[in-house]
Design a protein around this motif. Structure first.
Motif, mmCIF file in Angstrom:
data_model
loop_
_atom_site.group_PDB
_atom_site.id
_atom_site.type_symbol
_atom_site.label_atom_id
_atom_site.label_comp_id
_atom_site.label_asym_id
_atom_site.label_seq_id
_atom_site.Cartn_x
_atom_site.Cartn_y
_atom_site.Cartn_z
ATOM 1 N N VAL A 78 27.383 51.596 30.622
ATOM 2 C CA VAL A 78 28.730 51.328 31.127
ATOM 3 C C VAL A 78 28.784 49.932 31.755
ATOM 4 O O VAL A 78 29.759 49.179 31.562
ATOM 5 C CB VAL A 78 29.155 52.406 32.142
ATOM 6 N N ILE A 79 27.745 49.566 32.492
ATOM 7 C CA ILE A 79 27.710 48.221 33.075
ATOM 8 C C ILE A 79 27.568 47.172 31.977
ATOM 9 O O ILE A 79 28.135 46.070 32.071
ATOM 10 C CB ILE A 79 26.574 48.125 34.109
ATOM 11 N N ALA A 80 26.842 47.504 30.902
ATOM 12 C CA ALA A 80 26.771 46.594 29.756
ATOM 13 C C ALA A 80 28.160 46.402 29.148
ATOM 14 O O ALA A 80 28.532 45.276 28.768
ATOM 15 C CB ALA A 80 25.807 47.145 28.710
ATOM 16 N N ALA A 81 28.926 47.489 29.046
ATOM 17 C CA ALA A 81 30.304 47.376 28.550
ATOM 18 C C ALA A 81 31.118 46.453 29.449
ATOM 19 O O ALA A 81 31.920 45.634 28.964
ATOM 20 C CB ALA A 81 30.950 48.756 28.483
ATOM 21 N N ASN A 82 30.900 46.578 30.745
ATOM 22 C CA ASN A 82 31.589 45.710 31.687
ATOM 23 C C ASN A 82 31.216 44.243 31.455
ATOM 24 O O ASN A 82 32.074 43.353 31.482
ATOM 25 C CB ASN A 82 31.231 46.134 33.114
ATOM 26 N N ASN A 83 29.938 43.985 31.193
ATOM 27 C CA ASN A 83 29.492 42.609 30.955
ATOM 28 C C ASN A 83 30.083 42.034 29.668
ATOM 29 O O ASN A 83 30.447 40.858 29.610
ATOM 30 C CB ASN A 83 27.964 42.556 30.887
ATOM 31 N N ILE A 84 30.164 42.870 28.636
ATOM 32 C CA ILE A 84 30.772 42.417 27.379
ATOM 33 C C ILE A 84 32.225 42.038 27.611
ATOM 34 O O ILE A 84 32.704 40.987 27.172
ATOM 35 C CB ILE A 84 30.670 43.516 26.300
ATOM 36 N N LEU A 85 32.929 42.913 28.328
ATOM 37 C CA LEU A 85 34.344 42.657 28.600
ATOM 38 C C LEU A 85 34.515 41.433 29.507
ATOM 39 O O LEU A 85 35.447 40.646 29.327
ATOM 40 C CB LEU A 85 34.974 43.896 29.246
ATOM 41 N N ASN A 86 33.603 41.266 30.478
ATOM 42 C CA ASN A 86 33.644 40.076 31.334
ATOM 43 C C ASN A 86 33.545 38.798 30.496
ATOM 44 O O ASN A 86 34.310 37.844 30.685
ATOM 45 C CB ASN A 86 32.487 40.087 32.334
ATOM 46 N N ALA A 87 32.574 38.786 29.565
ATOM 47 C CA ALA A 87 32.392 37.606 28.712
ATOM 48 C C ALA A 87 33.633 37.354 27.870
ATOM 49 O O ALA A 87 34.077 36.208 27.718
ATOM 50 C CB ALA A 87 31.161 37.799 27.818
ATOM 51 N N LEU A 88 34.205 38.424 27.322
ATOM 52 C CA LEU A 88 35.416 38.280 26.507
ATOM 53 C C LEU A 88 36.562 37.700 27.328
ATOM 54 O O LEU A 88 37.268 36.781 26.879
ATOM 55 C CB LEU A 88 35.806 39.641 25.927
ATOM 56 N N PHE A 89 36.733 38.216 28.541
ATOM 57 C CA PHE A 89 37.817 37.733 29.400
ATOM 58 C C PHE A 89 37.603 36.266 29.782
ATOM 59 O O PHE A 89 38.567 35.499 29.896
ATOM 60 C CB PHE A 89 37.916 38.595 30.666
ATOM 61 N N MET A 90 36.345 35.856 29.976
ATOM 62 C CA MET A 90 36.095 34.453 30.331
ATOM 63 C C MET A 90 36.377 33.517 29.165
ATOM 64 O O MET A 90 36.902 32.415 29.353
ATOM 65 C CB MET A 90 34.653 34.290 30.829
ATOM 66 N N VAL A 91 36.052 33.965 27.955
ATOM 67 C CA VAL A 91 36.381 33.154 26.781
ATOM 68 C C VAL A 91 37.898 33.057 26.627
ATOM 69 O O VAL A 91 38.454 31.978 26.367
ATOM 70 C CB VAL A 91 35.742 33.761 25.516
ATOM 71 N N VAL A 92 38.583 34.187 26.800
ATOM 72 C CA VAL A 92 40.047 34.186 26.707
ATOM 73 C C VAL A 92 40.646 33.278 27.783
ATOM 74 O O VAL A 92 41.646 32.590 27.547
ATOM 75 C CB VAL A 92 40.598 35.623 26.823
#
Length: 626
Positions: free
Chosen positions: A374-388
């Motif tokens: 779940v924390i890995a999912a959070n990290n993936i989403l964090n990276a996506l949001f930073m790119v966006v």
């Protein structure tokens, strides 16, 4: 520990080695990344007429790309293997990666430096899920918020220190040797610190690793976003914070140059204020939340993020340029600059209020065998949001030709919209905020012996009824969710009704008033208790009109006959005469900040739980303090 400072964790082996390890990792990430960026800007690209923006963006891409590629694998590794051993392997890999990076710095080979940046991004992607999933194993529940506060403080101060240190080293004559030596040395120190991390067993050692990056990334994201609404929306809120942070941090150099008319030292000043603000807010979370996971701080933090973002925009543009760029001391001498700098500090403080409870909630409410993923999912989403966020900033600044302060205005307004969505989907955030606000404004709530309330399983809580906000004060003090049974007219009170409905309160009426509501209430109570939940009733059946405890009605007997469960007596002290009581002598300013105490007694066996005995127990707990 419930009354100890979070700093006492720094004296414990179960926390200190991990804290040092993760802080050194964050420091080294930024020391190396900033050194490489400065090398491209001042030693490689600019002197040869190359486009520096290409190289700088390439550095950012190489560091963030591994979070998309490897976070899903990292989440699986965090479940399958012992976390302490996994951290040591990751830290050994950091030494090898930094050795390659050191060679790249000394030889000024761009491809080698970019390769090392990709490696450090991979190192951080692998470390992230372990970093946040090991804490619930090492810390007690009441230490979790304080531990997260220390970690966030350490992370942001380490980021700041690494960025500043890179600037100092790269300005020296032998910059290559100094920077190369520093990154390898810090990596070695991180590994040595990791050797003292205590054993943290694997949560799912039988897990079969899926090496298909694409399918596992999607599966990991699904797992994260299909958690309970509170957890899934916390993940979204967490990633939104990194979206906001990326926008602000990326624009700070340009803002310092164009709007404060400052030199490089002004950039450092702003970064320092922002990082110190995050650190202060993170540390204050433990005290403000009463040593428990208090998601009521999240709306408070969100409000501050928008407020100080708007203030930053409002006070921009009022500083006149000088013949030469201002240094940081000159900026501090400009009165108008203090409004801008204060807004930046406030933004950081409220960012800490926002992010720490979200991390703690994700950790505490995620199943143990899924926590790393779940924390890995959070990290993936964090990276996506930073790119966006980078694309978003380019569109607004380059294509729509907004100024940097106008970008901050848009982000502040978007923050209101995004968090309104989150709080609407998960009204528990708003409910807990109102409870927190009430217990930190009109009342000072203390509690004694609440360990009598079981951590798991059903129980019936019985308490004296003094004011319209008794349920809120009890709900704010007890960590477990409680289903309150309350008189239907109190349940329907404006504003409070939203909170009661969100908390799953049960409205009840007298049998002669509304027989249907009366019977439905007992069915709901039985269902909640059968599901292992806590139910709280006020057996007097009405608010006290003289401060004394009235006769307990027979409804409590019917409840435990239908569903035999332990009965826990509670007593509220000091609430009579406060604004929400029925004391005829009360006034708005009389006892405005009332000191209220909630006391719990030992469980009463089902066979002895008669109304008269329960009233006697509650009266003893309350004593003479009405």
């Amino acid at each position: 520990m419930s009354q100890s400072s979070q700093f006492s964790l720094l004296g414990k082996r179960r926390f200190l080695p991990f804290f040092v390890t993760q802080s050194l990792g964050a420091f080294n990430d930024n020391l190396f990344k900033q050194s490489v960026i400065l090398l491209f800007l001042y030693k490689i690209a600019s002197p040869h007429g190359q486009d520096t923006a290409i190289w700088v963006n390439a550095c950012a891409l190489m560091f963030i790309l591994p979070f998309f590629l490897f976070s899903a694998l990292a989440g699986q590794f965090g479940e399958k293997y012992a976390k302490d051993a996994l951290i040591r392997v990751i830290k050994l890999a950091e030494i090898a990666i930094m050795a390659v990076g050191a060679i790249g710095i000394m030889t000024q080979m761009p491809l080698l430096m970019l390769l090392a940046l990709f490696g450090m991004g991979t190192h951080s992607a692998m470390f992230g899920p372990v970093k946040y999933s090991i804490m619930p194993q090492a810390l007690r529940e009441e230490e979790l918020v304080g531990g997260n506060g220390l970690v966030e403080m350490g992370t942001f101060l380490a980021i700041l220190a690494g960025t500043i240190c890179a600037g100092v080293l790269m300005s020296s004559a032998d910059y290559g040797v100094w920077a190369a030596s520093a990154v390898v040395l810090v990596a070695v120190l991180g590994y040595l610190a990791s050797r003292s991390i205590p054993r943290a067993a694997a949560s799912t050692p039988e897990l079969k690793i899926n090496w298909d990056i694409a399918s596992q990334t999607l599966a990991t994201l699904r797992m994260g976003l299909q958690q309970t609404p509170a957890v899934s929306r916390s993940i979204v809120g967490n990633s939104w914070f990194w979206f906001i942070g990326a926008v602000y941090l990326t624009q700070i150099p340009g803002y310092a140059q164009q709007w404060l008319h400052g030199d490089e030292t002004v950039v450092t000043l702003i970064l320092t204020l922002f990082s110190v603000g995050i650190a202060v807010g993170s540390l204050l979370c433990e005290r403000m939340s009463g040593h428990k996971v208090e998601i009521g701080l999240v709306p408070f933090g969100s409000f501050g993020l928008s407020l100080f973002g708007l203030l930053w925009w409002w006070h921009s543009g009022e500083i006149l340029p000088a013949a030469a760029p201002y240094d940081w001391l000159a900026v501090l001498g400009i009165g108008q600059a203090w409004w801008v700098l204060g807004s930046i500090l406030g933004l950081g403080v409220f960012g800490g209020f926002y992010i720490v409870p979200l991390y703690a909630l994700i950790q505490s409410r995620t199943p143990v065998d899924q926590r790393s993923r779940v924390i890995a999912a959070n990290n993936i989403l964090n990276a996506l949001f930073m790119v966006v966020s980078a694309i978003f900033s380019v569109v607004l600044l380059s294509f729509l030709e907004l100024s940097i302060p106008q970008l901050f205005l848009v982000v502040s307004l978007l923050n209101i919209a995004v968090n309104f969505y989150i709080f609407r989907i998960v009204p528990e955030f708003t409910m807990r905020f109102m409870i927190w606000l009430l217990s930190h404004s009109m009342y000072r709530v203390e509690h004694r012996d609440l360990q009598q309330i079981p951590d798991q399983g059903a129980a019936l809580l019985v308490c004296n009824h003094v004011s319209f906000v008794d349920a809120l004060l009890i709900g704010g003090a007890v960590r477990r969710p409680i289903r309150f049974v309350m008189y239907y007219k109190i349940y329907r009170l404006p504003v409070l009704n939203f909170i009661f409905r969100t908390a799953g309160a049960i409205p009840i009426a007298g049998r002669s008033e509304d027989a249907e509501t009366y019977e439905r209430a007992f069915k709901q109570i039985a269902a909640y208790l059968a599901d292992g939940e806590l139910v709280c009733i006020f057996p007097e059946g009405k608010l006290t009109t003289d401060g004394e405890i009235d006769e307990f009605k027979g409804g409590v007997s019917r409840i435990i006959e239908q569903t035999p469960v332990p009965v826990i007596p509670l007593a509220l002290q000091g609430l009579w005469g406060s604004f929400f009581s029925r004391d005829p002598a009360k006034g708005f300013f009389r006892r405005l900040w009332s000191r209220v105490t909630l006391v719990a007694g030992s469980a009463v066996p089902v066979e002895a739980a008669e109304p008269a005995l329960l009233r006697e127990r509650v009266s003893e707990l309350r004593g003479d303090s009405r």
